[in-house]
Scaffold this motif. Structure first.
Motif, PDB file in Angstrom:
ATOM      1  N   GLY A 158       0.786  -1.226   0.000  1.00  0.00           N
ATOM      2  CA  GLY A 158       0.000   0.000   0.000  1.00  0.00           C
ATOM      3  C   GLY A 158       0.817   1.274   0.000  1.00  0.00           C
ATOM      4  N   SER A 159       2.132   1.180   0.034  1.00  0.00           N
ATOM      5  CA  SER A 159       3.018   2.356   0.094  1.00  0.00           C
ATOM      6  C   SER A 159       2.482   3.387   1.090  1.00  0.00           C
ATOM      7  N   PRO A 160       2.572   3.093   2.385  1.00  0.00           N
ATOM      8  CA  PRO A 160       2.011   4.019   3.386  1.00  0.00           C
ATOM      9  C   PRO A 160       2.491   5.450   3.166  1.00  0.00           C
ATOM     10  N   ASP A 161       1.600   6.400   3.413  1.00  0.00           N
ATOM     11  CA  ASP A 161       1.953   7.810   3.265  1.00  0.00           C
ATOM     12  C   ASP A 161       3.131   8.154   4.159  1.00  0.00           C
ATOM     13  N   ILE A 162       3.100   7.640   5.386  1.00  0.00           N
ATOM     14  CA  ILE A 162       4.178   7.865   6.352  1.00  0.00           C
ATOM     15  C   ILE A 162       4.485   6.515   7.000  1.00  0.00           C
ATOM     16  N   ALA A 163       5.739   6.111   6.983  1.00  0.00           N
ATOM     17  CA  ALA A 163       6.136   4.851   7.613  1.00  0.00           C
ATOM     18  C   ALA A 163       7.184   5.135   8.675  1.00  0.00           C
ATOM     19  N   LEU A 164       6.833   4.878   9.927  1.00  0.00           N
ATOM     20  CA  LEU A 164       7.788   4.990  11.026  1.00  0.00           C
ATOM     21  C   LEU A 164       8.472   3.627  11.118  1.00  0.00           C
ATOM     22  N   THR A 165       9.537   3.449  10.358  1.00  0.00           N
ATOM     23  CA  THR A 165      10.162   2.138  10.221  1.00  0.00           C
ATOM     24  C   THR A 165      10.727   1.620  11.548  1.00  0.00           C
TER      25      THR A 165
END
Length: 158
Positions: free
Chosen positions: A51-58
């Motif tokens: 989904g290609s997150p808008d923001i990813a806190l990896t």
């Protein structure tokens, strides 16, 4: 869904649709900047994740999506009928909603926490959205700590 090669539309509608941003919209940018100011580092539109997150806190395995109300079916059951190309839009939005669920399940299977905000939520109460993210970060940290402590002590059976 098969997209038609040509749409039955007016120049005004075409111009309006051409201005729709798929990435880095206003609400998404507001949330990202607020998280940055709080010290969170992230990846935008992380393509390696479903989904290609808008923001990813990896670091914390938190995927954040900021969904547009029309495109992702906010109050979909109660919406007025779409006037132009209703069959196309009905199918398109239902497909988006199904994909959102599918992507969320895939991320959860990878042990990611999925947070979804509506654009209007972010614009109306940014602080509440940031608090929701921070609560998820804290919950994840607490869970990891409990897992480590349980592993170190041999678990509750000893």
């Amino acid at each position: 869904m098969k997209h038609p090669k040509q749409y039955d539309t007016t120049p005004a509608v075409s111009r309006r649709m051409g201005r729709v941003r798929l990435k880095r919209g206003e609400a998404e940018t507001m949330l990202a900047k607020a998280l940055w100011r709080r010290g969170y580092r992230y990846r935008l539109n992380h393509k390696a994740l479903p989904g290609s997150p808008d923001i990813a806190l990896t670091k914390h395995k938190i995927a954040i999506f900021v969904d547009g109300e029309f495109w992702h079916g906010y109050n979909w059951l109660y919406k007025k009928k779409v006037k132009s190309n209703p069959d196309y839009w009905r199918e398109k939005i239902q497909e988006n909603m199904a994909r959102d669920i599918r992507d969320g399940q895939r991320l959860a299977a990878m042990n990611w926490t999925v947070l979804r905000f509506w654009e209007r939520e972010v614009k109306r109460d940014l602080d509440k959205c940031v608090q929701t993210v921070e609560a998820a970060v804290f919950e994840g940290m607490l869970q990891r700590h409990e897992e480590r402590c349980g592993r170190l002590s041999g678990g509750p059976d000893q």
